[in-house]
Design an enzyme around this catalytic site. Structure first.
Site, PDB file in Angstrom:
ATOM      1  CG  HIS A 233      23.502  20.663  37.358  1.00 25.74           C
ATOM      2  ND1 HIS A 233      22.652  20.248  36.541  1.00 25.74           N
ATOM      3  CD2 HIS A 233      24.276  21.776  36.681  1.00 25.74           C
ATOM      4  CE1 HIS A 233      22.733  20.705  35.411  1.00 25.74           C
ATOM      5  NE2 HIS A 233      23.775  21.502  35.406  1.00 25.74           N
TER       6      HIS A 233
ATOM      7  CD  GLU B  35      23.690  24.325  28.769  1.00 23.64           C
ATOM      8  OE1 GLU B  35      24.228  23.212  28.374  1.00 23.64           O
ATOM      9  OE2 GLU B  35      23.644  24.445  30.232  1.00 23.64           O
ATOM     10  CD  GLU B  36      21.855  24.021  33.031  1.00 23.67           C
ATOM     11  OE1 GLU B  36      21.761  22.621  32.958  1.00 23.67           O
ATOM     12  OE2 GLU B  36      22.830  24.428  33.352  1.00 23.67           O
TER      13      GLU B  36
ATOM     14  CG  ASP C 214      19.432  28.428  30.747  1.00 26.89           C
ATOM     15  OD1 ASP C 214      20.609  28.485  30.297  1.00 26.89           O
ATOM     16  OD2 ASP C 214      18.994  27.308  30.737  1.00 26.89           O
TER      17      ASP C 214
END
Length: 390
Positions: free
Chosen positions: A361, A138-139, A81
């Site tokens: 990020h 996962e995020e 993701d």
């Protein structure tokens, strides 16, 4: 033993897969396009079994070695993701989806595991079964937990499980891991402050100012780390959202705070959770208001198993040499839901160095395609080393 020659030959193909994933990022469990491509590739490679829909949108590929006498089954995990970020990297294959970006390298993780799957399905030079695990969400979505709860470990009798993540700042092609705690637990906090609304200019003395109370709570929470947590242990409390008010001259009745908590120790986690509620409540009452705290435990500590972390480091040394592997990495306060898989089975997470560049990020983050061969070779050697064909 350096990068596997056949894997090196797949570098351009892995880069092409990654660029396609990068152009078409998907969030959390909505990774339908990515998961579909992954499943199609695994079938094309000749995997013995390809199963979709594990943990909602996860994909599992099963590759059986030339021999099965060992009875071993080892899982390798990559996440798929992306993040809700507007990309500013300027690369020619930048995201085509406004507000979505692969800013944590999961496109690279997926490409590396696909490269390893292709090689392993071709050669099958191992004794046992390799399980390729492609995980959604996962995020922040807990996709690792969802896959475990959906029977990932038991359905294929996985005995060990391994994960990998890219690491900006670690020299290109270097590896790092450690036994024990490697990454922090990640928890969410929400605090609702209740006061009494009023006129901010004409009658502030008749109100109970939720903004003032919230501000004092933000400050007071920082004392937990400095005065309640053992100074030889680690904790982070960050308030990242503060919402209140509708006009410049109105004292709002309610203020809402939210943030994140990171710890590396279960006892510290319990302490911080308890103290946040106590501090918020006592500060609010001191100013004539009240506070309601909601503490949500998200991801546990990523806890590498000592034996498996040592094995992972040995495999990495096989690929890049002893001087390029750090097997005593200082734990970091980032978090990973691979932790749920490590709670279910022995295994280890390892980091592969990206070299210099923006942190994960960041809207201008760029995955380093030069490490695709390092990552895929690590996966291949891990399977061939843990389950040698003899």
């Amino acid at each position: 033993m350096p990068i596997v020659n056949r894997v090196a030959a797949l570098s351009d193909e892995m880069a092409a897969w990654r660029h396609d994933f990068h152009e078409n990022p998907e969030l959390l469990y909505e990774v339908h396009r990515t998961a579909g491509i992954v499943a199609d590739k695994l079938r094309e490679f000749g995997c013995d079994e390809v199963v979709t829909g594990i943990g909602r949108t996860g994909v599992v590929g099963v590759i059986r070695g030339r021999k099965s006498a060992s009875g071993k089954t080892i899982g390798l995990r990559a996440d798929m993701d992306a993040l809700p970020i507007m990309e500013t990297s300027g690369v020619p294959y930048a995201s085509k989806v406004p507000g979505k970006m692969h800013a944590c390298g999961h496109d690279g993780h997926t490409a590396m595991l696909l490269g390893a799957a292709k090689y392993l399905a071709e050669t099958r030079n191992f004794d046992g079964t390799a399980i390729m695990i492609f995980q959604p969400a996962e995020e922040g979505g807990g996709g690792g937990k969802a896959m475990v709860e959906d029977g990932l470990m038991t359905r294929w009798n996985i005995q060990e499980v391994y994960g990998m993540h890219n690491m900006p700042g670690l020299p290109e092609g270097h590896f790092a891991t450690t036994p024990g705690a490697m990454l922090a637990s990640s928890d969410n906090i929400q605090i609702i402050v209740n006061g009494k609304g009023g006129h901010a200019g004409a009658g502030p003395h008749k109100s109970v100012d939720s903004v003032l109370i919230g501000s004092q709570i933000v400050n007071a929470l920082q004392s937990i780390v400095s005065r309640n947590v053992d100074p030889l242990k680690s904790a982070v409390i960050s308030i990242t959202q503060f919402h209140a008010g509708t006009a410049f001259n109105i004292i709002p009745e309610v203020a809402e705070l939210a943030g994140t908590v990171r710890t590396l120790d279960p006892e510290v986690r319990d302490l911080v959770e308890r103290r946040i509620g106590e501090v918020a409540d006592s500060v609010a009452r001191a100013y004539g208001g009240s506070a309601e705290t909601k503490y949500t435990r998200m991801y546990p500590v990523t806890m590498n198993h000592a034996r498996e972390a040592g094995l992972a480091a040995d495999v990495a040394r096989d690929i890049v040499g002893t001087d390029r592997v750090n097997d005593k990495l200082i734990p970091m306060m980032g978090a990973e839901d691979f932790s749920f898989m490590l709670e279910a089975r022995p295994g280890a997470m390892i980091l592969v160095g990206m070299g210099d560049g923006n942190e994960c990020h960041h809207p201008a983050y760029i995955f380093n395609d030069n490490i695709l061969g390092h990552g895929a070779s690590y996966w291949v050697r891990l399977i061939e080393t843990r389950m040698p064909a003899g």
